[in-house]
Design a protein around this motif. Sequence first.
Motif, PDB file in Angstrom:
ATOM      1  N   GLU A  18       0.824  -1.205   0.000  1.00 16.05           N
ATOM      2  CA  GLU A  18       0.000   0.000   0.000  1.00 16.05           C
ATOM      3  C   GLU A  18       0.859   1.255   0.000  1.00 16.05           C
ATOM      4  O   GLU A  18       1.999   1.255   0.439  1.00 16.05           O
ATOM      5  CB  GLU A  18      -0.977   0.011   1.169  1.00 16.05           C
ATOM      6  CG  GLU A  18      -0.371   0.273   2.522  1.00 16.05           C
ATOM      7  CD  GLU A  18      -1.409   0.295   3.644  1.00 16.05           C
ATOM      8  OE1 GLU A  18      -2.472   0.917   3.489  1.00 16.05           O
ATOM      9  OE2 GLU A  18      -1.135  -0.314   4.682  1.00 16.05           O
ATOM     10  N   GLY A  19       0.264   2.317  -0.518  1.00 15.62           N
ATOM     11  CA  GLY A  19       0.917   3.619  -0.577  1.00 15.62           C
ATOM     12  C   GLY A  19       0.112   4.531  -1.478  1.00 15.62           C
ATOM     13  O   GLY A  19      -0.854   4.111  -2.110  1.00 15.62           O
ATOM     14  N   PHE A  20       0.510   5.782  -1.526  1.00 15.33           N
ATOM     15  CA  PHE A  20      -0.200   6.761  -2.349  1.00 15.33           C
ATOM     16  C   PHE A  20      -0.207   6.354  -3.819  1.00 15.33           C
ATOM     17  O   PHE A  20       0.696   5.648  -4.284  1.00 15.33           O
ATOM     18  CB  PHE A  20       0.463   8.144  -2.244  1.00 15.33           C
ATOM     19  CG  PHE A  20       0.301   8.805  -0.913  1.00 15.33           C
ATOM     20  CD1 PHE A  20      -0.957   9.042  -0.381  1.00 15.33           C
ATOM     21  CD2 PHE A  20       1.412   9.206  -0.194  1.00 15.33           C
ATOM     22  CE1 PHE A  20      -1.110   9.669   0.845  1.00 15.33           C
ATOM     23  CE2 PHE A  20       1.272   9.837   1.034  1.00 15.33           C
ATOM     24  CZ  PHE A  20       0.012  10.063   1.557  1.00 15.33           C
ATOM     25  N   SER A  21      -1.200   6.828  -4.529  1.00 12.45           N
ATOM     26  CA  SER A  21      -1.237   6.658  -5.972  1.00 12.45           C
ATOM     27  C   SER A  21       0.007   7.326  -6.557  1.00 12.45           C
ATOM     28  O   SER A  21       0.313   8.467  -6.228  1.00 12.45           O
ATOM     29  CB  SER A  21      -2.508   7.312  -6.529  1.00 12.45           C
ATOM     30  OG  SER A  21      -2.612   7.090  -7.895  1.00 12.45           O
ATOM     31  N   GLY A  22       0.755   6.593  -7.372  1.00  4.00           N
ATOM     32  CA  GLY A  22       1.981   7.128  -7.960  1.00  4.00           C
ATOM     33  C   GLY A  22       3.228   6.850  -7.143  1.00  4.00           C
ATOM     34  O   GLY A  22       4.322   7.284  -7.504  1.00  4.00           O
ATOM     35  N   SER A  23       3.099   6.092  -6.054  1.00  2.00           N
ATOM     36  CA  SER A  23       4.248   5.824  -5.187  1.00  2.00           C
ATOM     37  C   SER A  23       5.181   4.739  -5.732  1.00  2.00           C
ATOM     38  O   SER A  23       6.285   4.574  -5.229  1.00  2.00           O
ATOM     39  CB  SER A  23       3.780   5.436  -3.780  1.00  2.00           C
ATOM     40  OG  SER A  23       3.050   4.224  -3.819  1.00  2.00           O
ATOM     41  N   THR A 115       6.239   7.377   0.571  1.00  2.00           N
ATOM     42  CA  THR A 115       6.612   8.452  -0.354  1.00  2.00           C
ATOM     43  C   THR A 115       6.010   9.760   0.127  1.00  2.00           C
ATOM     44  O   THR A 115       5.105   9.781   0.945  1.00  2.00           O
ATOM     45  CB  THR A 115       6.089   8.195  -1.785  1.00  2.00           C
ATOM     46  OG1 THR A 115       4.692   7.961  -1.712  1.00  2.00           O
ATOM     47  CG2 THR A 115       6.768   7.038  -2.448  1.00  2.00           C
ATOM     48  N   ASP A 116       6.491  10.828  -0.440  1.00  2.00           N
ATOM     49  CA  ASP A 116       5.972  12.165  -0.163  1.00  2.00           C
ATOM     50  C   ASP A 116       4.969  12.513  -1.259  1.00  2.00           C
ATOM     51  O   ASP A 116       5.338  12.609  -2.433  1.00  2.00           O
ATOM     52  CB  ASP A 116       7.138  13.154  -0.145  1.00  2.00           C
ATOM     53  CG  ASP A 116       6.714  14.590   0.133  1.00  2.00           C
ATOM     54  OD1 ASP A 116       5.497  14.897   0.110  1.00  2.00           O
ATOM     55  OD2 ASP A 116       7.609  15.414   0.366  1.00  2.00           O
ATOM     56  N   VAL A 151       7.239  -4.650   6.303  1.00  2.00           N
ATOM     57  CA  VAL A 151       8.304  -4.080   5.467  1.00  2.00           C
ATOM     58  C   VAL A 151       7.924  -2.656   5.065  1.00  2.00           C
ATOM     59  O   VAL A 151       6.777  -2.394   4.711  1.00  2.00           O
ATOM     60  CB  VAL A 151       8.517  -4.928   4.187  1.00  2.00           C
ATOM     61  CG1 VAL A 151       9.526  -4.279   3.247  1.00  2.00           C
ATOM     62  CG2 VAL A 151       8.949  -6.352   4.532  1.00  2.00           C
ATOM     63  N   VAL A 152       8.906  -1.760   5.123  1.00  2.00           N
ATOM     64  CA  VAL A 152       8.743  -0.398   4.614  1.00  2.00           C
ATOM     65  C   VAL A 152       9.768  -0.194   3.506  1.00  2.00           C
ATOM     66  O   VAL A 152      10.958  -0.454   3.693  1.00  2.00           O
ATOM     67  CB  VAL A 152       8.952   0.672   5.719  1.00  2.00           C
ATOM     68  CG1 VAL A 152       8.885   2.078   5.140  1.00  2.00           C
ATOM     69  CG2 VAL A 152       7.933   0.501   6.833  1.00  2.00           C
ATOM     70  N   ILE A 153       9.286   0.239   2.352  1.00  2.00           N
ATOM     71  CA  ILE A 153      10.159   0.597   1.233  1.00  2.00           C
ATOM     72  C   ILE A 153      10.033   2.098   1.051  1.00  2.00           C
ATOM     73  O   ILE A 153       8.930   2.599   0.833  1.00  2.00           O
ATOM     74  CB  ILE A 153       9.740  -0.134  -0.073  1.00  2.00           C
ATOM     75  CG1 ILE A 153       9.820  -1.656   0.083  1.00  2.00           C
ATOM     76  CG2 ILE A 153      10.561   0.353  -1.260  1.00  2.00           C
ATOM     77  CD1 ILE A 153      11.210  -2.204   0.333  1.00  2.00           C
ATOM     78  N   LYS A 154      11.135   2.809   1.170  1.00  2.00           N
ATOM     79  CA  LYS A 154      11.120   4.264   1.011  1.00  2.00           C
ATOM     80  C   LYS A 154      11.430   4.603  -0.443  1.00  2.00           C
ATOM     81  O   LYS A 154      12.497   4.279  -0.937  1.00  2.00           O
ATOM     82  CB  LYS A 154      12.130   4.918   1.946  1.00  2.00           C
ATOM     83  CG  LYS A 154      11.767   4.735   3.403  1.00  2.00           C
ATOM     84  CD  LYS A 154      12.816   5.309   4.333  1.00  2.00           C
ATOM     85  CE  LYS A 154      12.439   4.979   5.757  1.00  2.00           C
ATOM     86  NZ  LYS A 154      13.509   5.259   6.695  1.00  2.00           N
ATOM     87  N   ASN A 155      10.462   5.248  -1.087  1.00  2.00           N
ATOM     88  CA  ASN A 155      10.668   5.638  -2.476  1.00  2.00           C
ATOM     89  C   ASN A 155      10.734   7.154  -2.562  1.00  2.00           C
ATOM     90  O   ASN A 155       9.712   7.837  -2.492  1.00  2.00           O
ATOM     91  CB  ASN A 155       9.557   5.108  -3.381  1.00  2.00           C
ATOM     92  CG  ASN A 155       9.852   5.342  -4.844  1.00  2.00           C
ATOM     93  OD1 ASN A 155      10.897   5.888  -5.188  1.00  2.00           O
ATOM     94  ND2 ASN A 155       8.947   4.946  -5.705  1.00  2.00           N
ATOM     95  N   ASN A 156      11.957   7.657  -2.719  1.00  5.47           N
ATOM     96  CA  ASN A 156      12.150   9.104  -2.911  1.00  5.47           C
ATOM     97  C   ASN A 156      12.378   9.422  -4.391  1.00  5.47           C
ATOM     98  O   ASN A 156      12.747  10.527  -4.746  1.00  5.47           O
ATOM     99  CB  ASN A 156      13.311   9.612  -2.049  1.00  5.47           C
ATOM    100  CG  ASN A 156      14.616   8.909  -2.364  1.00  5.47           C
ATOM    101  OD1 ASN A 156      14.741   8.222  -3.380  1.00  5.47           O
ATOM    102  ND2 ASN A 156      15.594   9.072  -1.492  1.00  5.47           N
ATOM    103  N   PHE A 157      12.185   8.420  -5.244  1.00  9.46           N
ATOM    104  CA  PHE A 157      12.311   8.520  -6.702  1.00  9.46           C
ATOM    105  C   PHE A 157      13.742   8.763  -7.165  1.00  9.46           C
ATOM    106  O   PHE A 157      13.968   9.202  -8.279  1.00  9.46           O
ATOM    107  CB  PHE A 157      11.357   9.575  -7.279  1.00  9.46           C
ATOM    108  CG  PHE A 157       9.928   9.312  -6.893  1.00  9.46           C
ATOM    109  CD1 PHE A 157       9.213   8.318  -7.535  1.00  9.46           C
ATOM    110  CD2 PHE A 157       9.321  10.026  -5.883  1.00  9.46           C
ATOM    111  CE1 PHE A 157       7.897   8.044  -7.171  1.00  9.46           C
ATOM    112  CE2 PHE A 157       8.010   9.761  -5.500  1.00  9.46           C
ATOM    113  CZ  PHE A 157       7.291   8.769  -6.150  1.00  9.46           C
ATOM    114  N   ARG A 158      14.710   8.441  -6.313  1.00 15.19           N
ATOM    115  CA  ARG A 158      16.118   8.541  -6.709  1.00 15.19           C
ATOM    116  C   ARG A 158      16.692   7.183  -7.081  1.00 15.19           C
ATOM    117  O   ARG A 158      17.695   7.101  -7.773  1.00 15.19           O
ATOM    118  CB  ARG A 158      16.936   9.158  -5.579  1.00 15.19           C
ATOM    119  CG  ARG A 158      16.609  10.614  -5.353  1.00 15.19           C
ATOM    120  CD  ARG A 158      17.579  11.280  -4.388  1.00 15.19           C
ATOM    121  NE  ARG A 158      17.050  12.568  -3.991  1.00 15.19           N
ATOM    122  CZ  ARG A 158      16.835  12.943  -2.742  1.00 15.19           C
ATOM    123  NH1 ARG A 158      17.133  12.123  -1.752  1.00 15.19           N
ATOM    124  NH2 ARG A 158      16.339  14.129  -2.477  1.00 15.19           N
TER     125      ARG A 158
END
Length: 178
Positions: A18-23, A115-116, A151-158
């Motif tokens: 789960e996460g925001f749309s576009g994450s 994500t932000d 599990v947490v996956i951090k996606n900062n798009f880098r």
Amino acid sequence: MSKKYKLNKNKGIVFWIEGFSGSGKTEIAKQSHKRISLLFGSTIVLSGDILRNFLDKRGYSKSDRIKNSYKFSQFIKFLTDQKINVIYTVVGLNYMAKSIYKKSLINFVEIFVKTDIKKIIKMNKKKKVYKSNKNIVGLHIKAEFPKKPLVVIKNNFRKPIKQLSDELVEKLSECISK
């Protein structure tokens, strides 16, 4: 990783992403699919949007999302009762909806793509979704973030999606007992 998750071997696993749309949920799921299948057995990828279309469920309000969860969780239960694993990508971020799934599904592995939302919008990801005027989780509907995901996956798009999917598979293999 300190958490360990013990599986019921008579049921399939639900990898709830789960996460925001576009994450990046769906892309991470697609990239991880083959390796998750190799580790945990026969696995399919589903999304909330696929189930909405398949089961002809419309509406995106918070109450619509909760109502849809009853049907969606029953379909996923049907699959996991046959020992089919499901990587399920969903905006989620809704405690009541998630509790419906958790009550009916045995091997529920919670994964959060952090994500932000401001960055997603700034990068024009899911432009069509974020330009709509209502019922967007994180904008119009308060996001209810998971309290203790496995599990947490951090996606900062880098990082490339491949690297994020590698992180996911590695974390899953470390914390799930087969």
